[in-house]
Design an enzyme around this catalytic site. Structure first.
Site, PDB file in Angstrom:
ATOM      1  N   ARG A  15     -13.767 143.987 -24.628  1.00 34.07           N
ATOM      2  CA  ARG A  15     -14.518 143.063 -25.493  1.00 34.07           C
ATOM      3  C   ARG A  15     -14.973 143.724 -26.793  1.00 34.07           C
ATOM      4  NH1 ARG A  15     -16.871 138.583 -22.414  1.00 34.07           N
ATOM      5  NH2 ARG A  15     -14.995 137.775 -21.454  1.00 34.07           N
ATOM      6  N   ARG A  19     -18.299 138.621 -30.208  1.00 37.73           N
ATOM      7  CA  ARG A  19     -19.554 138.243 -30.844  1.00 37.73           C
ATOM      8  C   ARG A  19     -20.429 139.381 -31.351  1.00 37.73           C
ATOM      9  NH1 ARG A  19     -21.241 133.863 -26.497  1.00 37.73           N
ATOM     10  NH2 ARG A  19     -20.144 135.458 -25.327  1.00 37.73           N
ATOM     11  N   ARG A  28     -14.560 132.758 -36.566  1.00 46.64           N
ATOM     12  CA  ARG A  28     -14.506 131.838 -35.422  1.00 46.64           C
ATOM     13  C   ARG A  28     -15.337 130.574 -35.634  1.00 46.64           C
ATOM     14  NH1 ARG A  28     -14.845 132.217 -30.155  1.00 46.64           N
ATOM     15  NH2 ARG A  28     -15.276 130.017 -30.396  1.00 46.64           N
ATOM     16  N   ASP A  64      -7.565 135.373 -23.770  1.00 47.61           N
ATOM     17  CA  ASP A  64      -8.482 135.185 -22.642  1.00 47.61           C
ATOM     18  C   ASP A  64      -7.675 135.065 -21.359  1.00 47.61           C
ATOM     19  OD1 ASP A  64     -11.542 134.650 -22.208  1.00 47.61           O
ATOM     20  OD2 ASP A  64     -10.461 133.416 -20.773  1.00 47.61           O
ATOM     21  N   TYR A 139     -11.848 130.780 -11.100  1.00 45.68           N
ATOM     22  CA  TYR A 139     -12.276 129.763 -12.078  1.00 45.68           C
ATOM     23  C   TYR A 139     -11.687 128.398 -11.741  1.00 45.68           C
ATOM     24  CZ  TYR A 139     -14.424 133.294 -15.051  1.00 45.68           C
ATOM     25  OH  TYR A 139     -15.229 134.288 -15.540  1.00 45.68           O
TER      26      TYR A 139
END
Ligand code: CP3
Length: 338
Positions: A15, A19, A28, A64, A139
Site C-alpha cells: 500500500r 491515501r 483519484r 485491487d 469477500y
C-alpha cells in the site's frame, strides 16, 4: 528476490500507493476505486507516485484483489473506508455460473496499465499481485469485509465441495490476472492471502493450500519470483512456505528471527516493520527500522517491507523517512548465495 548478493536489503511497502499520498488523493478525486483500476494511464500514474516520492526499490502495480471479480462481471464496488462490497453474496452452486472461466482479453486494461508503468519506470522493477483464492472468496461469501469470516468458515465445514469449486474458479482467475501482469512486464508477483489466518491449520491444508499452490504453479513457467503473504498466520507459515512460493511475507506479529528455522534457512523473508510505527516520528522510525534490519541479518535473504499495508492516516514524509533509514543502515546481504 533472486537470491543474488546486494549492498543492502531492497525496500518497498505494501500500500505504498494510496491515501497516504496527497498526489494520490488529487488524481483519484471523484473517481471510484475500481474505475481507477481499469484506467491504464491513471493506474500507471498512481503506481509511479510512491517511486518518485519515496525512492523505493520496486513499484507495486496499483490495482485491487477484487479486480478479477469485476473483470468477470461480478457486481462489486470498493466503498471508501469499508472495502470491497459484493451486491449478491455467493451462497449456492447456482452462483458458480457467475464466475465463468477467464476469457481472452479480460485483463487487457490491466496489461495496458502495466505496459505504461514499465515504460516509465526505466529499470525499477514492478511487482504484480493477486488476491489468493481464499481471501477473495471471503469477500464473495461474506458480501463485504468481516472480522471473523463466519459464513466462509461455515461453508468450508458444511459444503466443502462447493467451497472447493469456488476456490477452483477463483484460482483460475487469480492465475490469469497474474499472468497478464507478468506477460506485460511485471518482474515479481505477490499473492495476498490477507485473511487466511482465521483458519486452523487443518482446514488450511485440506481446503485452501491446494488452490493457492495451483495459482503459483500456473505462473511457474514465467520464471518470476513469487511472494506469499498473509496477516496473523504464523501458525500456517510452514504450509504457506510449501505452497510453491519463493519468498514468504511475514506480518508484524512475529520477529523475523522467530520464524520457523526450517523456513528461514530455505527461503528469503519479506517484512515486517509495524505500519503503526510510521505514525510516530523520525527518530522512532529510525530506531524501529534498525531493529527490523538487525532481526533480518543472517537470513537467507531479506526484503524490507511493512508487516501489513501503509495506514491511510500516515504522513507521506514518514514513509520516506523509513525508506531513507533502510538505505542508510542496511548492510550487504547474500554473500555466499548463488
Ligand atoms: O501500493 C500498493 O500496495 C498496491 C495497491 C493495493 C490496493 N489493494 C489498492 C487499494 C493492494 C496490494 C491491494 C490489495 C488488497 N485489497 C488486499 C490485500 C492486501 C491487504 O491489505 O491485506 C485487500 C484485503 C484488499 C481489499 C481492499 N481494497 C480493502 C480492505 C480496501 C480498503 C478500504 C478502505 O477504504 O479502507 C480496499 C481499497 C483500496 N485498495 C484502496 C487502495 C489504494 C483505498 C481506496 C481509496 O483510496 O479509497
Amino acid at each position: 528476490m533472486q537470491g543474488r548478493p546486494v549492498d543492502r536489503p531492497p525496500v518497498w511497502f505494501m500500500r505504498q500507493a494510496g491515501r497516504s499520498l496527497p498526489e494520490y488523493r488529487d488524481v483519484r478525486a471523484g473517481i471510484p476505486m475500481l474505475d481507477a483500476c481499469f484506467d491504464p494511464a491513471l493506474a500507471a500514474e498512481i503506481t509511479l507516485q510512491p517511486v518518485r516520492r519515496h525512492g523505493v526499490d520496486a513499484a507495486i502495480f496499483f490495482s485491487d484483489i477484487v479486480v478479477p471479480l469485476r473483470a468477470a462481471g461480478v457486481d462489486v464496488v470498493i466503498t471508501p473506508g469499508v472495502g470491497p462490497v459484493v451486491a449478491e453474496p455467493f451462497e449456492t452452486a447456482a452462483d458458480l455460473d457467475r464466475l465463468p472461466p477467464p476469457a481472452p482479453g479480460m485483463f487487457d486494461a490491466i496489461a495496458a496499465g502495466v505496459g505504461i508503468t514499465i515504460a516509465e519506470l526505466t529499470g525499477t522493477p514492478l511487482i504484480g499481485f493477486a488476491g489468493a483464492p481464499f481471501t477473495v472468496a471471503s469477500y464473495l461469501i461474506e458480501g463485504g469485509p468481516s472480522r471473523d469470516l463466519p459464513k466462509t468458515k461455515a461453508m468450508i465445514v458444511r459444503e466443502p465441495e462447493l467451497f472447493g469449486q469456488l476456490l477452483g474458479r477463483l484460482s483460475d482467475l487469480a492465475a490469469a490476472f497474474l499472468r497478464a501482469q507478468i506477460l506485460a512486464g511485471a518482474s515479481a508477483v505477490q499473492l495476498f492471502d490477507s485473511w487466511v489466518g482465521a483458519l486452523p491449520r487443518r482446514l488450511y491444508e485440506e481446503h485452501v493450500a491446494p488452490h493457492s499452490r495451483a495459482v503459483f504453479e500456473r505462473v511457474a513457467d514465467l520464471g518470476v519470483p513469487r511472494v506469499h503473504f498473509a496477516v496473523g498466520a504464523n501458525h500456517l507459515a510452514p504450509q504457506m512456505a510449501d505452497a510453491g512460493c519463493d519468498v514468504l511475507g511475514i506480518d508484524f506479529r512475529v520477529d523475523l528471527q522467530d520464524v520457523d528455522p526450517a523456513i528461514r534457512s530455505r527461503m528469503p523473508l519479506q517484512g515486517n516493520l509495524d505500519p503503526a510505527v510510521l505514525l510516530t516520528d523520525q527518530p522512532t522510525i529510525e530506531r524501529e527500522v534498525r531493529r527490523v534490519l538487525a532481526s533480518g541479518r543472517g537470513l537467507r535473504g531479506h526484503i524490507f517491507n511493512l508487516g501489513h499495508g501503509v495506514l491511510a492516516t500516515t504522513q507521506a514524509e514518514m514513509v520516506t523517512a523509513a525508506v531513507d533509514a533502510v538505505k542508510r543502515f542496511g548492510e550487504p546481504m547474500g554473500e555466499g548465495l548463488r
